[in-house]
Design a protein around this motif. Structure first.
Motif, short mmCIF file in Angstrom:
data_model
loop_
_atom_site.label_atom_id
_atom_site.label_comp_id
_atom_site.label_asym_id
_atom_site.label_seq_id
_atom_site.Cartn_x
_atom_site.Cartn_y
_atom_site.Cartn_z
N TRP A 293 -21.58 9.63 5.51
CA TRP A 293 -22.74 10.22 6.12
C TRP A 293 -23.38 8.84 7.04
O TRP A 293 -23.67 8.96 8.16
CB TRP A 293 -23.79 10.39 5.12
N ASP A 349 -28.87 13.03 0.33
CA ASP A 349 -27.28 13.02 -0.01
C ASP A 349 -26.99 12.83 -1.55
O ASP A 349 -27.25 11.50 -2.03
CB ASP A 349 -26.35 11.93 0.83
N ARG A 350 -26.96 13.89 -2.37
CA ARG A 350 -26.59 13.65 -3.67
C ARG A 350 -28.06 13.09 -4.59
O ARG A 350 -27.46 12.01 -5.40
CB ARG A 350 -25.52 12.96 -3.97
N SER A 378 -27.68 17.36 1.27
CA SER A 378 -26.36 17.60 0.94
C SER A 378 -26.25 17.37 -0.67
O SER A 378 -26.23 16.73 -1.18
CB SER A 378 -25.58 16.25 1.75
N LEU A 471 -23.98 27.15 3.36
CA LEU A 471 -24.74 26.32 4.42
C LEU A 471 -26.04 27.44 4.67
O LEU A 471 -25.84 28.28 5.22
CB LEU A 471 -24.19 26.09 5.64
N MET A 484 -26.81 22.19 2.27
CA MET A 484 -25.37 22.25 2.21
C MET A 484 -25.15 22.25 0.74
O MET A 484 -25.25 21.11 -0.03
CB MET A 484 -24.65 21.15 3.05
N ASP A 487 -21.11 18.63 -1.50
CA ASP A 487 -21.12 17.28 -1.34
C ASP A 487 -19.64 16.77 -0.52
O ASP A 487 -19.22 15.78 -0.69
CB ASP A 487 -21.58 16.20 -2.48
N SER A 489 -18.33 17.78 2.46
CA SER A 489 -18.09 17.99 3.85
C SER A 489 -17.60 16.51 4.43
O SER A 489 -17.02 16.74 5.47
CB SER A 489 -19.43 18.03 4.62
N TRP A 490 -17.52 15.41 3.73
CA TRP A 490 -16.92 14.16 4.21
C TRP A 490 -15.47 14.39 4.11
O TRP A 490 -14.77 13.56 4.85
CB TRP A 490 -17.41 13.03 3.20
N GLN A 502 -16.84 18.07 11.25
CA GLN A 502 -18.07 17.58 10.63
C GLN A 502 -19.05 16.98 11.53
O GLN A 502 -20.40 17.49 11.62
CB GLN A 502 -17.81 16.54 9.42
N LEU A 506 -22.95 18.42 12.40
CA LEU A 506 -23.88 17.55 11.97
C LEU A 506 -24.78 17.43 13.24
O LEU A 506 -26.17 17.64 13.04
CB LEU A 506 -23.73 16.18 11.47
#
Length: 690
Positions: A293, A349-350, A378, A471, A484, A487, A489-490, A502, A506
């Motif tokens: 990210w 993010d998380r 995310s 999504l 989303m 976690d 998508s990375w 990705q 984004l």
């Protein structure tokens, strides 16, 4: 039939001149010696020299050619205001009747419209083209029926073969008011004022006025009213309301007596761009995708990133105060309360509640969304836990409720039927690194998904395991939220099983959250090209209604678009004229300006002969104002003044075409020898008689 005497000597001219010199010397000698027969001998010599010169009578059968009068009639936009069109028609009719009364004279008429690409009135170009079609020796005169506003004087013909006259339309008491916008840039930075220079100027016999009303409307919205001085430059700072194309319309009301209202408006288009995208990234429990990210956001030079990471695991309870967990005091209050509105996008993010961010901060973030902010979640296992941020004040604006179930298995993200039409995910398969098989997109799998129940207003554009929502997008108040439900998508960025788009996903998410016009679900916009416009309608519905096009003059045209891709309908339409067009489909409207912001034809609308005066004077022609009466046509000799009170002149050319030529000798050879012999014998007899 015309006859002329021509000479075709039997010997070179040098020899003929030599023989003539000998004859003259002999004649002089005879006169000096007083010879009685010198006159007869001289006549004999002249007869012989004349025979050697070979005189002939040339007869030409000539066909008389008519004189030509060239008339160029200006029918450009400025000639269609007031009663100028009627004046032009009367002038042309009078000229036609005057030419018809003249013997052996023809009239050639060329009409001139608007120049291509706002070139204005190309009067001299039209005159050159008209003269190129006619023999110069037959052109007796040229007449321009115009308001005198020519925009191509440098290309005027260098040598005109006859008098040039101007029949000038308009009236002495004409006046007009014009609105001018200067310094309009093509691009401008959002959040920074754009300074435009406005000027409202009066031309001609305008009434006295110190201030006039001015209205400004953006994208066809409610106009704002101002008062500005006349004939003065006014600096006007404007803040663009949104990214993308901003259409600004400036107008001043039409006053009775003005020539036209076409120059009372000015339309400019400025593309609003963001200087920097300010993003706040809040990371919770460290994981493999956190760095991804950060790298994605830092790779874009237009992104200003503030990254806030919670490194303390929840199971660690050592009694250390929160304000002592970092080497430097992190400005959480400043970020989440005082300056939260300065961020364009907040990403969690998380992240889950750990007591680091008080409930008041989540309430501030929810208010930030309601007021137009954007939040992207995310979600990992944290979102399904008891400490999920959904169970805070922020949950009221999130598009999906967790069920506490977490799927730990591989799956390929899929675009839903709605996602095929949504601008965030529409055509995303084209960015897949591999070709898809068995109906699956050509990208890698993800390995975890959080089960969530979408809200009624949420748009599910991607799905995962068992078609579960992956999504979700939702509009909340003035803002927007995206969730989303994974976690992983990375994995696309790391190239797992080929990876996936990705970065493109984004980018689209960010632009949709920033309310960029090209990423709106229900949007209507136009791409202009000259007088053509490509009408584009994006919608989540399977069908779209008819588009109503409102012309600058208020007339309407209804068109139907063709679906080119799911959710995208287009049509290429040719507009009949330049100006501001409004397009409407139900409640969705847009405006577009075709052509220049201020057409050249309406920059100067007062009729005047000043521009053409020098060119007309160089041909001894004249400028006649139509409001003073229609002129008659007279003959004038070349080089004389070709105009006067109530008349204009043409120069008869007397041109002809030779149909036949015959040549016959004036003195046959035998007759010349006979005459010469008789004269010589006469001279001999006279001298012998002595």
């Amino acid at each position: 039939m015309i006859g002329n005497v021509i000479f075709d000597p039997l010997v070179p001219l040098v020899v003929l001149y030599g023989l003539a010199a000998i004859v003259v010397l002999g004649l002089a000698f005879a006169v000096w010696r007083r010879l009685l027969g010198w006159a007869l001998r001289a006549l004999a010599a002249v007869v012989l020299l004349g025979a050697i010169a070979n005189p002939s009578l040339q007869r030409e059968d000539r066909a008389q050619l008519s004189d030509i009068v060239v008339a160029v009639v200006d029918e450009s936009a400025s000639q269609r205001i007031s009663d100028r069109a009627e004046q032009s028609a009367e002038a042309l009719a009078n000229l036609q009747s005057e030419v018809a009364r003249r013997p052996n004279t023809e009239l050639r008429v060329l009409t001139l419209g608007d120049g291509v690409d706002d070139a204005g009135t190309e009067l001299m170009t039209a005159l050159s083209e008209a003269l190129a079609e006619e023999p110069q020796a037959r052109v007796a005169g040229m007449v321009l029926i115009t308001d005198g506003r020519a925009h191509d004087l440098p290309v005027a013909p260098s040598a005109l073969p006859a008098p040039l006259h101007v029949l000038l339309t308009g009236h002495e008491d004409d006046w007009d008011r014009r609105l001018v916008v200067k310094n309009a840039p093509a691009f401008a930075i959002l959040g920074e004022p754009v300074t435009l220079t406005l000027r409202i100027e009066d031309q001609g016999a305008a009434p006295d006025a110190d201030f006039v009303d001015l209205t400004i409307a953006i994208d066809g919205g409610t106009p704002l009213a101002f008062q500005v001085p006349v004939n003065q430059d006014v600096e006007l700072p404007i803040d663009l309301p949104h990214g993308g194309m901003n259409v600004m319309q400036f107008a001043t009301p039409t006053i009775e007596g003005e020539l036209t209202d076409r120059n009372n408006e000015a339309v400019i288009q400025i593309n609003g761009v963001r200087d920097r995208l300010r993003v706040l990234l809040v990371s919770g429990e460290p994981h493999a995708g956190e760095r991804t990210w950060r790298n994605l956001l830092k790779s874009d030079s237009s992104v200003d990133l503030v990254h806030f990471t919670i490194l303390r695991p929840p199971e660690k309870q050592d009694g250390v105060p929160v304000n002592e967990l970092s080497l430097i005091a992190f400005p959480t209050r400043e970020l989440f309360l005082e300056k939260i509105d300065e961020f364009d996008l907040i990403i969690f993010d998380r992240y889950k509640r750990r007591g680091i961010l008080p409930s008041a901060y989540f309430e501030s973030i929810a208010t930030y969304v309601q007021n137009g902010g954007a939040v992207l979640i995310s979600a990992g296992p944290d979102y399904a836990s008891a400490d999920s941020i959904y169970r805070s004040s922020l949950g009221a604006v999130l598009p999906g409720r967790p069920t506490a179930r977490v799927y730990e298995e591989g799956f390929t993200p899929m675009i839903t039927d709605l996602g095929q039409r949504h601008p965030v995910t529409e055509g995303l398969e084209a960015f897949a690194p591999n070709s898809g098989e068995d109906g699956l997109p050509g990208w890698g799998r993800w390995l975890r998904q959080i089960e969530v129940l979408p809200s009624e207003e949420a748009a599910v554009v991607m799905s995962g395991i068992n078609a579960q929502p992956l999504l979700m997008l939702e509009r909340i108040g003035e803002g927007r939220v995206a969730l989303m439900a994974s976690d992983h998508s990375w994995l696309w960025d790391r190239g797992f099983e080929g990876g996936g788009p990705q970065l493109e996903l984004l980018r689209r998410l960010a632009h949709w959250m920033m309310k960029e016009p090209e990423l709106e679900e229900e949007a209507l916009w136009v791409e202009p090209n000259g007088l053509s416009m490509r009408i584009i309608r994006r919608t989540l519905n399977e069908e779209t209604g008819e588009i109503t096009i409102i012309h600058p003059d208020g007339t309407e045209t209804v068109v139907t678009l063709d679906e080119v891709t799911p959710g995208r309908h287009e049509l290429l339409w040719e507009a009949p004229e330049v100006g501001l067009y409004r397009l409407r489909d139900g409640d969705i409207e847009t405006v577009i300006a075709l052509g220049p912001a201020a057409p050249r034809e309406f920059e100067q609308t007062i009729a005047s002969g000043e521009i053409l005066a020098d060119l007309v004077a160089s041909t001894n022609g004249g400028i006649v104002t139509m409001s003073d009466g229609l002129p008659s046509l007279r003959d004038v000799r070349a080089g004389r003044v070709a105009f006067g009170r109530g008349w204009i002149g043409v120069t008869p050319r007397d041109a002809y075409r030779t149909a036949d030529v015959s040549v016959s000798p004036l003195l046959p050879a035998w007759l010349a020898l006979l005459l010469a012999g008789l004269l010589v014998i006469g001279a001999w007899l006279r001298e012998g008689r002595r």
